[in-house]
Design an enzyme around this catalytic site. Structure first.
Site, PDB file in Angstrom:
ATOM      1  N   ASP A  74       0.827  -1.203   0.000  1.00 24.55           N
ATOM      2  CA  ASP A  74       0.000   0.000   0.000  1.00 24.55           C
ATOM      3  C   ASP A  74       0.864   1.256   0.000  1.00 24.55           C
ATOM      4  OD1 ASP A  74      -2.750   1.260   0.540  1.00 24.55           O
ATOM      5  OD2 ASP A  74      -1.554   2.058   2.198  1.00 24.55           O
ATOM      6  N   GLU A 106       1.483  -0.597  -4.982  1.00 30.15           N
ATOM      7  CA  GLU A 106       0.568   0.500  -5.307  1.00 30.15           C
ATOM      8  C   GLU A 106       1.442   1.728  -5.532  1.00 30.15           C
ATOM      9  OE1 GLU A 106      -3.379   2.809  -3.595  1.00 30.15           O
ATOM     10  OE2 GLU A 106      -1.748   2.294  -2.208  1.00 30.15           O
TER      11      GLU A 106
END
Length: 552
Positions: free
Chosen positions: A215, A269
């Site tokens: 993330d 990401e």
């Protein structure tokens, strides 16, 4: 499922895998509390295997106060009680593997929950304590320290700093949180932070996880000077985005992942506009794959799509990494809705909430976009519910909204709840089989009545349904010889609103975005078309339709 071919096993499975994102809170609720859970997912594993995907990526399932839907992790080694137990997660991984499905878990290196043991210790210890060196605690500016240490702003709106109280109750230091106040940023200059995250990776790899999704992968490294900067024209290097020293983190993670006999994948990401800087994360000693946000953000326009496809393939080729293609996830407006608007692009700063939407048009384009994605070389990511043709739910009452973006912006940005509404499985009224019959708790977000015709049960066996189309397309992708490998080349039919390219073994993909029908090549047989009632005998490809062809 007997007629569904098993995924072809190979060591570098991520290079061409179709990975399905499971948002656990909204997938399936087994115990009737209105919140999806791991037992609900386990019950639906045969559905996912029959769909034809290769891997499942789970949004965070760890112990968390859920201030940001689990991205505020309190303990990586425990499953949140709302979802189940560690034993259930281990059983899920094993059962998925038996069905030929890989498992990817989410890791959030930039921050933890303010309930994490480390942060609680830092608060209790007070200024100057060693425990505070794991985070970014600083004295405030102004005569009494009443102003934040710098001018950094939270991604979710408002200042990126919150002031603490000292153990004696007096105003204390401030701490940095680039997201919500409940998500204090970690200090990656501290070796203990690095050691702990590598331990967490081992914990899940040892339990069978086949990879991790990272993330906010560009953000963990910070300029230790914490300087003010012009947010409209940020300096290079940026104080906290895409700093060169972030790559040391992922080189260490890659070495760890490669130490396993069965390769584990690192999937980032990575939101970056510069293709060269993006490719740095995919060098051979760093991540294996990263999400293609340029493609997700791209409008439904042939020239724009060709530009993004070319740039994507070039950037990935420069480092020998596989490209990826993605249309929706848990942070963005569902693409059935986006593609039904006059402006079909997407940006986090412009969700176009309540913009007029033609869902019939959006659905037709979504079907065409799927075939385009699946024909491109590399991997593909699907977001739960897109196989049912679900659209963004935009009429959620303010009182039911839970996204911190909505609350921190005072509703100026409605946030991401609209793409996170629980899935409809069966029945003709909410909760549509998401919760068991007789459940008294409502789903955690309200489902629209109009989803009655979009449940998995309603679409089962219908040749023109979105679910049938996804199953057919994913099966064809597995079995089509021309879609193996990385061969790709544009064809003369491209141009003026048309995308046409060849892969291997005579395979051609033709996508018509021109606004009018175009002639089909005479020397080709149709493998699959996105339009449900497409007639190849007519010799024309309608607008907003993609077709797979095999040339003679």
């Amino acid at each position: 499922m007997a007629d569904q071919p098993a995924p072809a096993p190979h060591a570098q499975w991520w290079r061409d895998a179709v990975i399905y994102q499971v948002y656990p809170r909204s997938f399936a609720d087994s115990d009737g509390d209105g919140i999806g859970d791991l037992t609900g997912v386990r019950d639906r594993l045969p559905y996912l295997a029959e769909l034809g995907v290769d891997a499942l990526w789970f949004s965070p399932w760890y112990a968390s106060p859920q201030a940001d839907a689990g991205y505020d992790v309190a303990d990586y080694r425990r499953i949140d009680p709302a979802f189940g137990t560690l034993a259930q997660a281990e059983a899920l991984i094993a059962e998925a593997h038996e069905l030929g499905l890989k498992i990817v878990v989410d890791v959030v290196p930039n921050h933890v929950s303010d309930r994490h043991a480390w942060f609680q210790e830092a608060l209790a210890a007070g200024p100057g304590a060693e425990a505070r060196e794991l985070f970014w605690f600083r004295a405030g500016r102004g005569a009494g320290g009443e102003l934040p240490p710098n001018d950094w702003q939270s991604v979710f709106g408002g200042p990126a700093w919150t002031r603490t109280a000292n153990p004696d109750g007096s105003p204390g230091e401030w701490y940095l949180h680039l997201f919500a106040p409940e998500q204090p940023d970690l200090n990656w200059n501290n070796p203990k932070v690095r050691e702990e995250h590598e331990s967490v990776l081992r914990f899940w790899f040892d339990r069978g996880a086949d990879g991790v999704r990272i993330d906010s992968a560009t953000m963990p490294a910070k300029d230790p000077a914490l300087p003010d900067f012009d947010h409209d024209a940020p300096p290079v290097p940026h104080p906290y985005i895409d700093r060169d020293d972030v790559h040391g983190i992922y080189r260490a993670w890659r070495a760890l992942a490669d130490s396993y006999p069965r390769p584990r994948a690192l999937i980032g990401e990575v939101w970056l506009a510069d293709p060269g800087r993006f490719a740095n994360y995919l060098r051979p000693d760093e991540m294996h794959s990263a999400f293609n946000f340029d493609y997700l953000n791209c409008p439904w326009d042939a020239a724009d799509l060709r530009r993004v496809i070319d740039a994507t393939l070039a950037a990935h080729a420069s480092v020998g990494a596989p490209a990826s293609w993605v249309l929706s996830n848990h942070d963005v407006t569902r693409h059935v809705t986006r593609y039904g608007r006059a402006d079909t692009s997407f940006g986090l700063s412009l969700r176009q909430h309540a913009t007029p939407t033609d869902l019939e048009l959006g659905t037709r384009r979504a079907r065409a976009a799927l075939l385009l994605d699946l024909a491109l070389p590399g991997g593909c990511y699907l977001y739960q519910g897109e196989e049912l043709g679900l659209w963004e739910v935009e009429d959620i009452p303010d009182a039911r909204r839970q996204d911190p973006i909505f609350h921190r912006t005072g509703g100026t940005d409605v946030g991401r709840d609209g793409c996170r509404v629980p899935l409809p499985w069966s029945g003709d009224r909410p909760p549509f089989g998401f919760s068991p019959e007789g459940a008294t708790a409502q789903p955690w977000l309200p489902q629209p009545e109009q989803w009655a015709g979009h449940t998995a049960q309603a679409q089962e066996g219908r040749p023109d349904s979105m679910l049938t189309f996804y199953r057919t397309a994913l099966r064809a992708r597995r079995t089509e010889p021309g879609l193996r490998g990385e061969a790709f080349g544009w064809l003369p039919e491209s141009g003026a609103g048309v995308l046409a390219f060849a892969r291997g073994d005579g395979f051609t993909c033709l996508a018509n975005l021109s606004g009018a029908a175009v002639r089909l090549p005479a020397d080709a047989d149709v493998v699959l078309a996105s339009a449900p009632h497409f007639d190849p005998a007519a010799g024309e490809l309608p607008d907003d339709t993609t077709v797979w062809l095999r040339r003679h």
